[in-house]
Motif scaffolding. Structure first.
Motif, PDB file in Angstrom:
ATOM      1  N   THR A   3       5.773 -10.239 -11.525  1.00 26.42           N
ATOM      2  CA  THR A   3       4.874 -10.385 -10.379  1.00 26.42           C
ATOM      3  C   THR A   3       5.609 -10.062  -9.077  1.00 26.42           C
TER       4      THR A   3
ATOM      5  N   LYS B 160       8.237  -8.151  -8.779  1.00 23.42           N
ATOM      6  CA  LYS B 160       8.517  -6.712  -8.772  1.00 23.42           C
ATOM      7  C   LYS B 160       7.283  -5.931  -8.344  1.00 23.42           C
ATOM      8  N   MET B 161       6.128  -6.283  -8.871  1.00 29.09           N
ATOM      9  CA  MET B 161       4.894  -5.586  -8.508  1.00 29.09           C
ATOM     10  C   MET B 161       4.572  -5.775  -7.023  1.00 29.09           C
ATOM     11  N   ALA B 162       4.794  -6.977  -6.519  1.00 27.14           N
ATOM     12  CA  ALA B 162       4.550  -7.238  -5.104  1.00 27.14           C
ATOM     13  C   ALA B 162       5.493  -6.403  -4.239  1.00 27.14           C
ATOM     14  N   ARG B 163       6.761  -6.317  -4.651  1.00 25.88           N
ATOM     15  CA  ARG B 163       7.736  -5.529  -3.875  1.00 25.88           C
ATOM     16  C   ARG B 163       7.388  -4.040  -3.932  1.00 25.88           C
ATOM     17  N   LEU B 164       6.947  -3.550  -5.098  1.00 28.14           N
ATOM     18  CA  LEU B 164       6.540  -2.155  -5.199  1.00 28.14           C
ATOM     19  C   LEU B 164       5.344  -1.857  -4.300  1.00 28.14           C
ATOM     20  N   LYS B 165       4.395  -2.775  -4.274  1.00 29.78           N
ATOM     21  CA  LYS B 165       3.226  -2.591  -3.412  1.00 29.78           C
ATOM     22  C   LYS B 165       3.647  -2.592  -1.942  1.00 29.78           C
ATOM     23  N   GLN B 166       4.550  -3.505  -1.593  1.00 29.90           N
ATOM     24  CA  GLN B 166       5.039  -3.570  -0.217  1.00 29.90           C
ATOM     25  C   GLN B 166       5.774  -2.273   0.148  1.00 29.90           C
TER      26      GLN B 166
ATOM     27  N   LYS C 186       5.343   0.680  -1.182  1.00 27.30           N
ATOM     28  CA  LYS C 186       4.347   1.742  -1.085  1.00 27.30           C
ATOM     29  C   LYS C 186       3.632   1.678   0.265  1.00 27.30           C
ATOM     30  N   ASP C 187       3.233   0.481   0.680  1.00 25.28           N
ATOM     31  CA  ASP C 187       2.556   0.311   1.966  1.00 25.28           C
ATOM     32  C   ASP C 187       3.462   0.733   3.127  1.00 25.28           C
TER      33      ASP C 187
ATOM     34  N   GLU D 219       3.686   4.533   3.175  1.00 23.99           N
ATOM     35  CA  GLU D 219       2.457   5.118   3.710  1.00 23.99           C
ATOM     36  C   GLU D 219       2.402   4.983   5.233  1.00 23.99           C
TER      37      GLU D 219
END
Length: 110
Positions: free
Chosen positions: A29, A31-37, A39-40, A43
């Motif tokens: 969880t 790791k996924m949050a850090r990847l999303k961060q 990516k944001d 962008e």
């Protein structure tokens, strides 16, 4: 007693397995949050860079467009002056050209 010892060991193993699964899930969880961060953030950086580049391009375009307008006017003026010079030169020598053509047309060579 041995069976109760085995039973207690099995319970410990099951508890350890559940705890490990929770740790893995928490790490996944995070790791996924850090990847999303990430990516944001990427962008956002891309959008900022695009905006900066677009502004720079527009500024350069405006700068060169102003020069282009001045160049067009200068070229038009130079062209008009050259046309006027050619007209003056043509009218100055047109009589000589007509006389020369008449002389060559009316002269008979045997």
């Amino acid at each position: 007693m041995e069976s109760s010892g085995n039973h207690g060991g099995i319970q410990q193993l099951l508890a350890a397995e559940q705890e490990a699964q929770q740790v893995v899930n928490a790490a996944r969880t995070a790791k996924m949050a850090r990847l999303k961060q990430a990516k944001d953030e990427a962008e956002t950086e891309i959008a900022d860079h695009k905006t900066t580049t677009e502004h720079s391009f527009q500024r350069k375009l405006e700068e060169t467009s102003g020069d282009s307008g001045a160049n067009v006017k200068r070229l038009e003026q130079e062209t008009d002056e050259k046309i006027e010079q050619l007209k003056n030169e043509a009218s100055r020598i047109s009589r000589d050209v007509v006389d020369m053509l008449l002389k060559h047309v009316t002269t008979v060579n045997n």
